[in-house]
Write a protein that holds these residues in place. Structure first.
Motif, PDB file in Angstrom:
ATOM      1  N   UNK A   1       0.892  -1.254   0.058  1.00 23.15           N
ATOM      2  CA  UNK A   1       0.074   0.022   0.120  1.00 23.15           C
ATOM      3  C   UNK A   1       0.866   1.301  -0.079  1.00 23.15           C
ATOM      4  N   UNK A   2       0.220   2.369  -0.215  1.00 21.30           N
ATOM      5  CA  UNK A   2       0.880   3.686  -0.183  1.00 21.30           C
ATOM      6  C   UNK A   2       0.520   4.261   1.078  1.00 21.30           C
ATOM      7  N   UNK A   3       1.882   5.017   1.756  1.00 21.79           N
ATOM      8  CA  UNK A   3       1.827   5.565   2.766  1.00 21.79           C
ATOM      9  C   UNK A   3       2.851   6.741   2.635  1.00 21.79           C
ATOM     10  N   UNK A   4       3.077   7.867   3.197  1.00 20.01           N
ATOM     11  CA  UNK A   4       3.654   8.987   3.024  1.00 20.01           C
ATOM     12  C   UNK A   4       5.071   8.377   3.561  1.00 20.01           C
ATOM     13  N   UNK A   5       6.255   8.506   3.075  1.00 16.89           N
ATOM     14  CA  UNK A   5       6.499   9.375   1.671  1.00 16.89           C
ATOM     15  C   UNK A   5       6.377   8.173   0.424  1.00 16.89           C
ATOM     16  N   UNK A   6       5.814   6.980   0.644  1.00 14.29           N
ATOM     17  CA  UNK A   6       5.680   6.294  -0.494  1.00 14.29           C
ATOM     18  C   UNK A   6       4.323   6.521  -1.066  1.00 14.29           C
ATOM     19  N   UNK A   7       4.025   7.620  -1.374  1.00 15.74           N
ATOM     20  CA  UNK A   7       2.677   8.122  -1.902  1.00 15.74           C
ATOM     21  C   UNK A   7       2.691   8.725  -3.151  1.00 15.74           C
ATOM     22  N   UNK A   8       3.418   8.304  -4.194  1.00 15.35           N
ATOM     23  CA  UNK A   8       3.462   8.678  -5.537  1.00 15.35           C
ATOM     24  C   UNK A   8       2.408   8.688  -6.515  1.00 15.35           C
ATOM     25  N   UNK A   9       1.440   7.439  -6.029  1.00 15.03           N
ATOM     26  CA  UNK A   9       0.434   7.266  -6.927  1.00 15.03           C
ATOM     27  C   UNK A   9      -0.925   7.179  -6.021  1.00 15.03           C
ATOM     28  N   UNK A  10      -2.138   7.328  -6.520  1.00 15.93           N
ATOM     29  CA  UNK A  10      -3.446   6.873  -6.286  1.00 15.93           C
ATOM     30  C   UNK A  10      -4.079   7.797  -5.124  1.00 15.93           C
ATOM     31  N   UNK A  11      -3.516   9.056  -4.862  1.00 13.80           N
ATOM     32  CA  UNK A  11      -3.916   9.888  -4.138  1.00 13.80           C
ATOM     33  C   UNK A  11      -5.283  10.461  -4.668  1.00 13.80           C
ATOM     34  N   UNK A  12      -6.399  10.386  -4.025  1.00 15.21           N
ATOM     35  CA  UNK A  12      -7.737  11.001  -4.698  1.00 15.21           C
ATOM     36  C   UNK A  12      -8.465   9.470  -5.028  1.00 15.21           C
ATOM     37  N   UNK A  13      -7.837   8.452  -5.484  1.00 10.94           N
ATOM     38  CA  UNK A  13      -8.241   7.375  -5.951  1.00 10.94           C
ATOM     39  C   UNK A  13      -8.391   6.184  -4.839  1.00 10.94           C
ATOM     40  N   UNK A  14      -7.515   6.382  -3.616  1.00 13.12           N
ATOM     41  CA  UNK A  14      -7.690   5.275  -2.613  1.00 13.12           C
ATOM     42  C   UNK A  14      -7.385   6.244  -1.324  1.00 13.12           C
ATOM     43  N   UNK A  15      -8.196   5.341  -0.274  1.00 15.31           N
ATOM     44  CA  UNK A  15      -8.001   6.263   0.975  1.00 15.31           C
ATOM     45  C   UNK A  15      -8.942   7.545   1.241  1.00 15.31           C
ATOM     46  N   UNK A  16      -8.280   8.600   1.317  1.00 18.93           N
ATOM     47  CA  UNK A  16      -8.993   9.734   1.595  1.00 18.93           C
ATOM     48  C   UNK A  16      -7.984  11.047   1.574  1.00 18.93           C
ATOM     49  N   UNK A  17      -7.664  11.719   2.799  1.00 15.92           N
ATOM     50  CA  UNK A  17      -7.027  12.766   2.721  1.00 15.92           C
ATOM     51  C   UNK A  17      -5.505  12.546   2.341  1.00 15.92           C
ATOM     52  N   UNK A  18      -4.897  11.477   2.851  1.00 14.39           N
ATOM     53  CA  UNK A  18      -3.674  10.810   2.389  1.00 14.39           C
ATOM     54  C   UNK A  18      -3.522   9.488   2.121  1.00 14.39           C
ATOM     55  N   UNK A  19      -2.787   8.784   1.620  1.00 16.41           N
ATOM     56  CA  UNK A  19      -2.590   7.662   1.296  1.00 16.41           C
ATOM     57  C   UNK A  19      -2.449   6.869   2.781  1.00 16.41           C
TER      58      UNK A  19
END
Length: 283
Positions: free
Chosen positions: A85-103
Protein backbone atom coordinates in the motif's frame (compact mmCIF):
# COMPACT_ATOMS: atom_id res chain seq x y z
CA UNK A 1 -3.29 12.47 -14.19
CA UNK A 2 -3.09 10.31 -11.08
CA UNK A 3 -1.13 7.43 -12.58
CA UNK A 4 0.22 7.22 -16.11
CA UNK A 5 1.11 10.91 -16.41
CA UNK A 6 3.50 10.78 -13.44
CA UNK A 7 6.96 11.19 -14.92
CA UNK A 8 8.37 8.54 -12.56
CA UNK A 9 5.76 5.98 -13.68
CA UNK A 10 7.54 2.86 -14.92
CA UNK A 11 5.43 0.61 -17.19
CA UNK A 12 7.53 -2.37 -16.08
CA UNK A 13 6.12 -1.96 -12.57
CA UNK A 14 2.55 -2.10 -13.80
CA UNK A 15 1.78 -5.83 -14.09
CA UNK A 16 -1.43 -6.76 -15.91
CA UNK A 17 -3.29 -10.10 -15.82
CA UNK A 18 -5.49 -11.15 -18.75
CA UNK A 19 -7.70 -14.17 -19.31
CA UNK A 20 -7.82 -16.49 -22.33
CA UNK A 21 -9.93 -13.92 -24.18
CA UNK A 22 -7.27 -11.22 -23.63
CA UNK A 23 -9.57 -9.39 -21.22
CA UNK A 24 -7.90 -7.59 -18.35
CA UNK A 25 -8.87 -9.26 -15.06
CA UNK A 26 -6.42 -7.64 -12.65
CA UNK A 27 -3.24 -5.70 -12.12
CA UNK A 28 -0.56 -4.93 -9.56
CA UNK A 29 1.33 -1.66 -9.45
CA UNK A 30 4.78 -1.48 -7.89
CA UNK A 31 6.75 1.68 -7.27
CA UNK A 32 9.01 3.69 -5.01
CA UNK A 33 9.26 6.90 -3.04
CA UNK A 34 11.79 9.73 -2.80
CA UNK A 35 15.29 9.92 -1.37
CA UNK A 36 15.93 12.02 1.76
CA UNK A 37 16.32 15.35 -0.10
CA UNK A 38 13.11 14.50 -1.99
CA UNK A 39 14.76 15.38 -5.30
CA UNK A 40 14.71 11.96 -7.02
CA UNK A 41 13.34 8.43 -6.71
CA UNK A 42 15.00 6.11 -4.20
CA UNK A 43 14.80 2.37 -4.93
CA UNK A 44 16.08 0.87 -1.64
CA UNK A 45 12.50 0.79 -0.37
CA UNK A 46 9.56 -0.13 -2.57
CA UNK A 47 5.87 -0.82 -2.25
CA UNK A 48 3.06 -2.54 -4.05
CA UNK A 49 0.85 0.52 -4.35
CA UNK A 50 -2.19 -1.35 -5.59
CA UNK A 51 -3.55 -4.79 -6.31
CA UNK A 52 -6.82 -4.98 -8.21
CA UNK A 53 -8.62 -8.05 -9.54
CA UNK A 54 -12.09 -8.80 -10.78
CA UNK A 55 -14.48 -9.26 -7.86
CA UNK A 56 -14.93 -12.99 -8.41
CA UNK A 57 -11.16 -13.60 -8.38
CA UNK A 58 -10.16 -12.34 -4.92
CA UNK A 59 -10.34 -15.88 -3.53
CA UNK A 60 -8.23 -17.31 -6.35
CA UNK A 61 -4.43 -17.38 -6.46
CA UNK A 62 -4.32 -14.49 -8.95
CA UNK A 63 -3.82 -11.74 -6.31
CA UNK A 64 -0.89 -13.70 -4.85
CA UNK A 65 0.65 -14.17 -8.30
CA UNK A 66 0.33 -10.46 -9.03
CA UNK A 67 1.93 -9.61 -5.68
CA UNK A 68 4.80 -12.01 -6.41
CA UNK A 69 5.41 -10.32 -9.76
CA UNK A 70 5.31 -6.91 -8.08
CA UNK A 71 7.87 -8.04 -5.50
CA UNK A 72 10.12 -9.44 -8.23
CA UNK A 73 10.09 -6.08 -10.00
CA UNK A 74 10.90 -4.19 -6.78
CA UNK A 75 13.73 -6.55 -5.83
CA UNK A 76 15.07 -6.33 -9.36
CA UNK A 77 15.32 -2.56 -8.96
CA UNK A 78 17.25 -2.99 -5.70
CA UNK A 79 14.58 -2.83 -3.01
CA UNK A 80 15.67 -4.24 0.35
CA UNK A 81 12.40 -3.48 2.16
CA UNK A 82 8.92 -4.03 0.74
CA UNK A 83 5.71 -2.35 1.85
CA UNK A 84 2.09 -3.01 1.02
CA UNK A 85 0.00 0.00 0.00
CA UNK A 86 0.89 3.65 -0.22
CA UNK A 87 1.90 5.62 2.86
CA UNK A 88 3.88 8.86 3.09
CA UNK A 89 6.53 9.14 1.67
CA UNK A 90 5.62 6.15 -0.50
CA UNK A 91 2.71 8.19 -1.83
CA UNK A 92 3.49 8.79 -5.49
CA UNK A 93 0.27 7.31 -6.90
CA UNK A 94 -3.46 6.89 -6.15
CA UNK A 95 -4.02 10.02 -4.05
CA UNK A 96 -7.67 10.84 -4.66
CA UNK A 97 -8.37 7.28 -5.80
CA UNK A 98 -7.76 5.31 -2.59
CA UNK A 99 -7.95 6.19 1.08
CA UNK A 100 -8.88 9.84 1.58
CA UNK A 101 -6.95 12.89 2.72
CA UNK A 102 -3.68 10.95 2.36
CA UNK A 103 -2.68 7.43 1.41
CA UNK A 104 -3.29 5.26 4.50
CA UNK A 105 -1.49 2.02 3.65
CA UNK A 106 -4.22 -0.64 3.40
CA UNK A 107 -7.58 0.30 4.87
CA UNK A 108 -8.80 -1.83 7.74
CA UNK A 109 -12.16 -1.96 5.96
CA UNK A 110 -10.45 -3.29 2.80
CA UNK A 111 -10.60 -6.95 3.76
CA UNK A 112 -9.69 -8.51 0.37
CA UNK A 113 -6.37 -6.64 0.10
CA UNK A 114 -5.57 -7.13 3.77
CA UNK A 115 -5.92 -10.88 3.31
CA UNK A 116 -3.59 -10.88 0.30
CA UNK A 117 -0.76 -9.10 2.12
CA UNK A 118 -1.26 -10.98 5.39
CA UNK A 119 -1.02 -14.42 3.82
CA UNK A 120 2.15 -13.37 1.98
CA UNK A 121 4.14 -12.65 5.16
CA UNK A 122 3.46 -8.91 5.37
CA UNK A 123 3.10 -7.74 8.94
CA UNK A 124 1.50 -4.67 10.43
CA UNK A 125 4.24 -2.22 11.45
CA UNK A 126 2.06 0.79 12.15
CA UNK A 127 -1.53 1.97 12.11
CA UNK A 128 -3.11 5.18 10.88
CA UNK A 129 -6.36 6.58 12.27
CA UNK A 130 -8.56 8.34 9.71
CA UNK A 131 -10.79 11.07 11.09
CA UNK A 132 -13.60 13.18 9.66
CA UNK A 133 -15.35 16.36 10.79
CA UNK A 134 -18.79 17.44 9.57
CA UNK A 135 -18.73 21.18 8.79
CA UNK A 136 -22.47 21.68 8.47
CA UNK A 137 -22.89 21.78 12.24
CA UNK A 138 -19.46 23.15 13.04
CA UNK A 139 -19.22 26.10 15.40
CA UNK A 140 -15.79 27.52 16.28
CA UNK A 141 -14.69 27.39 19.89
CA UNK A 142 -15.29 30.65 21.78
CA UNK A 143 -13.41 31.34 24.99
CA UNK A 144 -10.98 33.84 26.47
CA UNK A 145 -7.96 32.19 24.85
CA UNK A 146 -9.53 32.20 21.40
CA UNK A 147 -10.51 35.86 21.71
CA UNK A 148 -6.93 36.71 22.68
CA UNK A 149 -5.54 34.85 19.65
CA UNK A 150 -8.03 36.64 17.37
CA UNK A 151 -6.73 40.01 18.57
CA UNK A 152 -3.09 39.03 17.95
CA UNK A 153 -3.21 37.56 14.44
CA UNK A 154 -4.51 38.02 10.93
CA UNK A 155 -6.11 35.06 9.19
CA UNK A 156 -4.89 34.88 5.58
CA UNK A 157 -5.42 32.70 2.51
CA UNK A 158 -3.04 31.48 -0.17
CA UNK A 159 -4.22 29.62 -3.27
CA UNK A 160 -2.04 26.93 -4.88
CA UNK A 161 0.86 27.32 -2.41
CA UNK A 162 4.36 26.57 -3.64
CA UNK A 163 5.51 23.05 -2.83
CA UNK A 164 8.74 22.54 -0.92
CA UNK A 165 10.53 20.05 -3.16
CA UNK A 166 10.43 17.97 -6.33
CA UNK A 167 8.57 15.04 -4.79
CA UNK A 168 5.84 17.17 -3.21
CA UNK A 169 5.42 18.97 -6.52
CA UNK A 170 4.99 15.61 -8.25
CA UNK A 171 2.45 14.36 -5.70
CA UNK A 172 0.48 17.52 -4.84
CA UNK A 173 1.27 20.03 -7.57
CA UNK A 174 -1.68 19.18 -9.82
CA UNK A 175 -4.21 19.15 -6.96
CA UNK A 176 -6.55 22.02 -6.15
CA UNK A 177 -5.00 23.25 -2.90
CA UNK A 178 -5.59 26.12 -0.51
CA UNK A 179 -3.51 27.18 2.48
CA UNK A 180 -4.71 29.19 5.47
CA UNK A 181 -2.25 30.77 7.87
CA UNK A 182 -1.97 33.05 10.86
CA UNK A 183 0.31 36.04 10.70
CA UNK A 184 1.12 38.05 13.80
CA UNK A 185 -0.22 41.56 13.53
CA UNK A 186 2.31 44.34 12.95
CA UNK A 187 4.94 41.67 12.27
CA UNK A 188 5.80 39.69 9.15
CA UNK A 189 5.86 36.42 11.06
CA UNK A 190 3.77 33.37 10.20
CA UNK A 191 2.77 31.54 13.37
CA UNK A 192 0.81 28.62 11.89
CA UNK A 193 -0.53 27.24 8.63
CA UNK A 194 -2.57 24.35 7.28
CA UNK A 195 -3.19 23.08 3.75
CA UNK A 196 -6.33 21.52 2.29
CA UNK A 197 -7.04 19.87 -1.03
CA UNK A 198 -10.20 18.87 -2.85
CA UNK A 199 -10.51 15.08 -2.47
CA UNK A 200 -11.47 14.20 -6.01
CA UNK A 201 -12.57 12.03 -7.64
CA UNK A 202 -12.88 9.97 -4.45
CA UNK A 203 -15.23 12.35 -2.60
CA UNK A 204 -17.73 12.24 -5.45
CA UNK A 205 -18.13 8.52 -4.82
CA UNK A 206 -18.95 9.37 -1.19
CA UNK A 207 -21.71 11.70 -2.34
CA UNK A 208 -20.32 14.80 -0.66
CA UNK A 209 -17.81 17.63 -1.05
CA UNK A 210 -14.80 16.89 1.10
CA UNK A 211 -11.46 18.56 1.75
CA UNK A 212 -8.37 16.67 2.83
CA UNK A 213 -6.32 18.36 5.54
CA UNK A 214 -2.55 17.89 5.69
CA UNK A 215 0.61 19.85 6.42
CA UNK A 216 -0.60 21.39 9.69
CA UNK A 217 2.20 23.40 11.31
CA UNK A 218 2.37 25.63 14.38
CA UNK A 219 5.53 27.44 15.46
CA UNK A 220 7.02 25.69 18.51
CA UNK A 221 6.77 28.87 20.60
CA UNK A 222 3.02 29.11 20.00
CA UNK A 223 1.95 25.50 20.44
CA UNK A 224 -0.62 24.63 23.11
CA UNK A 225 -1.72 28.25 23.32
CA UNK A 226 -4.82 28.07 21.14
CA UNK A 227 -3.29 29.08 17.79
CA UNK A 228 -3.86 25.73 16.10
CA UNK A 229 -7.45 25.63 17.34
CA UNK A 230 -8.11 29.15 16.09
CA UNK A 231 -6.48 28.43 12.73
CA UNK A 232 -8.62 25.37 12.11
CA UNK A 233 -11.79 27.05 13.36
CA UNK A 234 -11.37 29.92 10.90
CA UNK A 235 -10.32 27.51 8.14
CA UNK A 236 -13.41 25.36 8.60
CA UNK A 237 -15.66 28.44 8.45
CA UNK A 238 -14.03 29.50 5.18
CA UNK A 239 -14.24 26.02 3.66
CA UNK A 240 -17.92 25.74 4.55
CA UNK A 241 -18.57 29.05 2.78
CA UNK A 242 -17.03 27.43 -0.30
CA UNK A 243 -19.41 24.46 -0.16
CA UNK A 244 -17.20 21.94 1.64
CA UNK A 245 -19.28 19.80 4.00
CA UNK A 246 -16.65 17.41 5.38
CA UNK A 247 -12.99 17.64 6.35
CA UNK A 248 -10.82 14.55 6.62
CA UNK A 249 -7.37 14.07 8.08
CA UNK A 250 -5.23 11.23 9.35
CA UNK A 251 -2.42 10.65 11.80
CA UNK A 252 -0.53 7.72 13.26
CA UNK A 253 -2.41 5.91 16.00
CA UNK A 254 0.61 6.40 18.28
CA UNK A 255 0.30 10.21 18.01
CA UNK A 256 -1.93 10.62 21.07
CA UNK A 257 -1.59 14.46 21.33
CA UNK A 258 -2.72 14.93 17.73
CA UNK A 259 -5.66 12.56 18.14
CA UNK A 260 -6.77 14.38 21.30
CA UNK A 261 -6.42 17.74 19.51
CA UNK A 262 -8.59 16.58 16.62
CA UNK A 263 -11.21 15.03 18.91
CA UNK A 264 -11.51 18.33 20.78
CA UNK A 265 -12.38 19.90 17.43
CA UNK A 266 -15.12 17.36 16.81
CA UNK A 267 -13.31 14.89 14.58
CA UNK A 268 -14.39 11.25 14.81
CA UNK A 269 -12.55 8.14 13.59
CA UNK A 270 -14.12 6.49 10.54
CA UNK A 271 -11.50 3.90 9.58
CA UNK A 272 -7.89 2.85 10.08
CA UNK A 273 -5.01 2.23 7.72
CA UNK A 274 -2.52 -0.59 8.22
CA UNK A 275 1.15 -0.10 7.36
CA UNK A 276 2.27 -3.50 6.04
CA UNK A 277 5.94 -4.32 5.62
CA UNK A 278 7.97 -7.32 4.59
CA UNK A 279 11.72 -7.74 4.52
CA UNK A 280 12.80 -8.45 0.95
CA UNK A 281 14.29 -11.84 0.23
CA UNK A 282 17.84 -12.14 -1.09
CA UNK A 283 16.87 -14.72 -3.69
Amino acid sequence: MCLFSKHYFDPKGFIVAVNDDDEMVGFAHAGFGPNDPHNQVETDTGTTYMIMVRDDLWNSNLPDQLLAQSEAYLRGRGAKVLYGGGINPLNGFYLGLYGGSELPGILLSDEPRRRVFSRNQYRERGRVVILQRDLVRFRPMVNREQRRVAREVNFETLYAPITLNWWNTSVYGSLERIRFFLRRRRQDKVLAYVTFWDIEPLASSWGLRAAGMFDLWVDDEYRRHGYGTYLLGESFKELHKRGITTVETQTMLTNAPAIEFYKNLGFAPIDHGLVYRREARNS
